[in-house]
Write an enzyme that holds these catalytic residues in place. Structure first.
Site, short mmCIF file in Angstrom:
data_model
loop_
_atom_site.label_atom_id
_atom_site.label_comp_id
_atom_site.label_asym_id
_atom_site.label_seq_id
_atom_site.Cartn_x
_atom_site.Cartn_y
_atom_site.Cartn_z
N SER A 204 -2.41 4.63 0.67
CA SER A 204 -2.18 5.02 2.06
C SER A 204 -3.24 6.04 2.41
O SER A 204 -3.75 6.74 1.54
CB SER A 204 -0.80 5.68 2.20
OG SER A 204 -0.68 6.31 3.46
N TYR A 219 5.59 11.58 -0.68
CA TYR A 219 4.84 10.37 -0.33
C TYR A 219 3.34 10.62 -0.46
O TYR A 219 2.61 9.84 -1.09
CB TYR A 219 5.19 9.96 1.11
CG TYR A 219 4.57 8.65 1.54
CD1 TYR A 219 5.08 7.44 1.10
CD2 TYR A 219 3.46 8.62 2.38
CE1 TYR A 219 4.52 6.23 1.49
CE2 TYR A 219 2.88 7.42 2.78
CZ TYR A 219 3.42 6.23 2.33
OH TYR A 219 2.85 5.03 2.71
N LYS A 223 0.76 8.86 -3.13
CA LYS A 223 -0.35 8.01 -2.69
C LYS A 223 -1.69 8.54 -3.19
O LYS A 223 -2.62 7.76 -3.44
CB LYS A 223 -0.33 7.89 -1.16
CG LYS A 223 0.88 7.09 -0.65
CD LYS A 223 0.90 5.67 -1.20
CE LYS A 223 2.02 4.82 -0.65
NZ LYS A 223 1.98 3.43 -1.13
N ILE A 252 1.04 1.82 10.66
CA ILE A 252 1.35 0.43 11.03
C ILE A 252 2.87 0.32 11.16
O ILE A 252 3.60 0.87 10.31
CB ILE A 252 0.83 -0.54 9.94
CG1 ILE A 252 -0.70 -0.51 9.96
CG2 ILE A 252 1.34 -1.96 10.17
CD1 ILE A 252 -1.35 -1.07 8.75
N THR A 257 7.90 2.48 8.52
CA THR A 257 7.60 3.46 9.58
C THR A 257 8.58 3.37 10.74
O THR A 257 8.66 4.30 11.55
CB THR A 257 6.17 3.25 10.11
OG1 THR A 257 5.95 1.86 10.31
CG2 THR A 257 5.13 3.79 9.15
N1 LIG Z 1 3.45 0.84 7.27
C1 LIG Z 1 2.54 1.77 7.18
O1 LIG Z 1 2.18 2.43 8.17
C2 LIG Z 1 1.89 2.05 5.86
C3 LIG Z 1 0.80 2.92 5.85
C4 LIG Z 1 0.19 3.21 4.67
C5 LIG Z 1 0.63 2.63 3.49
N2 LIG Z 1 1.69 1.80 3.52
C6 LIG Z 1 2.12 1.24 2.24
O2 LIG Z 1 2.16 -0.17 2.31
C7 LIG Z 1 3.12 -0.65 1.36
C8 LIG Z 1 4.05 -1.62 2.05
O3 LIG Z 1 4.81 -0.89 2.99
P1 LIG Z 1 5.37 -1.49 4.35
O4 LIG Z 1 4.89 -0.63 5.43
O5 LIG Z 1 5.12 -2.93 4.40
O6 LIG Z 1 6.92 -1.15 4.17
P2 LIG Z 1 8.17 -2.10 3.93
O7 LIG Z 1 9.32 -1.16 3.79
O8 LIG Z 1 8.24 -3.13 4.99
O9 LIG Z 1 7.85 -2.81 2.57
C9 LIG Z 1 7.99 -2.19 1.31
C10 LIG Z 1 8.70 -3.15 0.39
O10 LIG Z 1 8.79 -2.58 -0.91
C11 LIG Z 1 10.04 -2.96 -1.44
N3 LIG Z 1 10.46 -2.07 -2.52
C12 LIG Z 1 10.84 -0.77 -2.43
N4 LIG Z 1 11.22 -0.31 -3.63
C13 LIG Z 1 11.06 -1.34 -4.51
C14 LIG Z 1 11.32 -1.49 -5.90
N5 LIG Z 1 11.79 -0.48 -6.63
N6 LIG Z 1 11.05 -2.67 -6.47
C15 LIG Z 1 10.58 -3.71 -5.75
N7 LIG Z 1 10.33 -3.63 -4.42
C16 LIG Z 1 10.59 -2.47 -3.80
C17 LIG Z 1 10.99 -2.85 -0.24
O11 LIG Z 1 12.20 -3.54 -0.46
C18 LIG Z 1 10.15 -3.43 0.87
O12 LIG Z 1 10.34 -4.81 1.05
C19 LIG Z 1 3.82 0.60 0.79
O13 LIG Z 1 3.24 0.93 -0.44
C20 LIG Z 1 3.52 1.65 1.81
O14 LIG Z 1 3.54 2.95 1.29
C21 LIG Z 1 2.34 1.48 4.67
#
Ligand SMILES: NC(=O)c1ccc[n+]([C@@H]2O[C@H](COP(=O)([O-])OP(=O)(O)OC[C@H]3O[C@@H](n4cnc5c(N)ncnc54)[C@H](O)[C@@H]3O)[C@@H](O)[C@H]2O)c1
Length: 315
Positions: A204, A219, A223, A252, A257
């Site tokens: 991230s 968090y 990261k 995103i 979020t």
């Molecule tokens: N959305 C954003 O703005 C953003 C920004 C930077 C980084 N990220 C990163 O992108 C990645 C995906 O996030 P997202 O935004 O799609 O969120 P999301 O919540 O839609 O997806 C995350 C997924 O991880 C799964 N998960 C959580 N704990 C788990 C475990 N112990 N075992 C297996 N699966 C597990 C959840 O069930 C979920 O489906 C994450 O690492 C997040 O930190 C997201």
């Protein structure tokens, strides 16, 4: 042990002619009939079929990919793009049965002639996630070419001096431990089967900068750890041709979020105002970078973090 003229020793290691040990085994620079090489061949023989090669360089045909956190959000989008490129894709996530969106994606991918399969598993359990990923490889003659570690959680907002131990550990467990255990299982398979695979860790921008006004210390810490994990794994695995890179998305809208954006709708405009592009990102805007890192279009890239944040970190 004697040293030959070319620096090769009798036990197979390499030393430089000045006697200093080189840190890595040297391998030849690849030669490929693309770009200028293709043009030079074509100019010599006008009957040679000329076609764009760049799309082929992105192909994942015949390859097996695993995406953790693939039940929704960025993970599911990664599953779809890898399948579009021809990979046989497996998504790993927590629920026993996948989401409705996942079911829709499975049907879409099937119509594209690829496959997307769901496997419930928990990335925080080293033995469980290792068995799940190795089970997938075993179903595919031991193959695993691409691993995207996208499972992650945010934790709640709270002042750092009050942040509870239990949530701190949970966030570190998923975002740091879970990413590591998944990548570790992939690395074991790739090394054993001599597959020059690609491991992509989802970090991230919060691993590099602190989100303005957001009190998400665990968090951010987790990261940052992903970035150093990327470099550490890349350093160790480069000798096997295994590449490890991270993607650092910016803001995103996903389930992760939405917790903030739904509770405080004014936050989207605030986040957008912090990005030179004047908006937050869409899930599909991570497709290209994932495709690039997963494929042979990025064979000289390892140990890198690719920031995809609408320019958030440039000022
Ligand atoms: N959305 C954003 O703005 C953003 C920004 C930077 C980084 N990220 C990163 O992108 C990645 C995906 O996030 P997202 O935004 O799609 O969120 P999301 O919540 O839609 O997806 C995350 C997924 O991880 C799964 N998960 C959580 N704990 C788990 C475990 N112990 N075992 C297996 N699966 C597990 C959840 O069930 C979920 O489906 C994450 O690492 C997040 O930190 C997201």
């Amino acid at each position: 042990m004697s040293v030959h003229k070319n620096g090769e020793t009798t036990n197979g290691t390499k030393v430089s002619t000045t006697g200093v040990r080189l840190p890595v085994k040297l391998v030849p620079v690849p030669v490929k009939d693309v770009g200028l090489n293709a043009a030079q061949k074509a100019v010599l023989d006008p009957t040679v079929e000329v076609k764009p090669e760049i799309f082929g360089e992105f192909s994942l045909k015949g390859k097996v990919a695993v995406v953790t956190g693939g039940n929704g959000g960025l993970g599911l989008e990664f599953c779809i793009v890898l399948a579009e490129l021809g990979a046989k894709v497996y998504a790993i996530d927590l629920p026993e049965t996948p989401s409705e969106d996942f079911g829709i994606a499975v049907k879409y991918v099937a119509r594209l002639g690829s496959s997307l399969t769901y496997r419930p598993s928990d990335v925080t359990d080293q033995q469980v996630i290792s068995a799940t990923i190795k089970g997938i490889a075993n179903e595919n003659d031991g193959r695993l070419d691409v691993l995207v570690a996208a499972a992650g959680i945010l934790g709640h907002e709270q002042d750092c001096e009050e942040y509870p131990d239990v949530v701190f550990k949970k966030v570190m467990n998923v975002n740091c431990g879970g990413v590591f255990y998944s990548a570790q299982a992939a690395a074991q398979i790739m090394k054993e089967k001599e597959i020059q695979g690609s491991i992509i860790l989802i970090g991230s921008m919060s691993g590099t900068v602190v989100n303005r006004e957001m009190r998400w210390l665990p968090y951010n810490v987790s990261k940052s750890a992903v970035l150093q994990m990327t470099r550490s794994m890349a350093a160790e695995l480069g000798q096997f041709g295994i590449r490890v890179n991270s993607i650092s998305p910016g803001h995103i809208r996903t389930k992760l979020t939405a917790v903030v954006l739904d509770a405080q709708p004014e936050m989207e405009a605030f986040w957008a105002s912090l990005n030179p592009l004047g908006r937050i990102g869409a899930v599909h805007e991570l497709r290209g970078v994932a495709a690039w890192l997963a494929s042979d279009a990025s064979t000289f890239c390892t140990g890198s973090d690719i920031m995809v944040s609408g320019g958030h970190t440039i000022w």
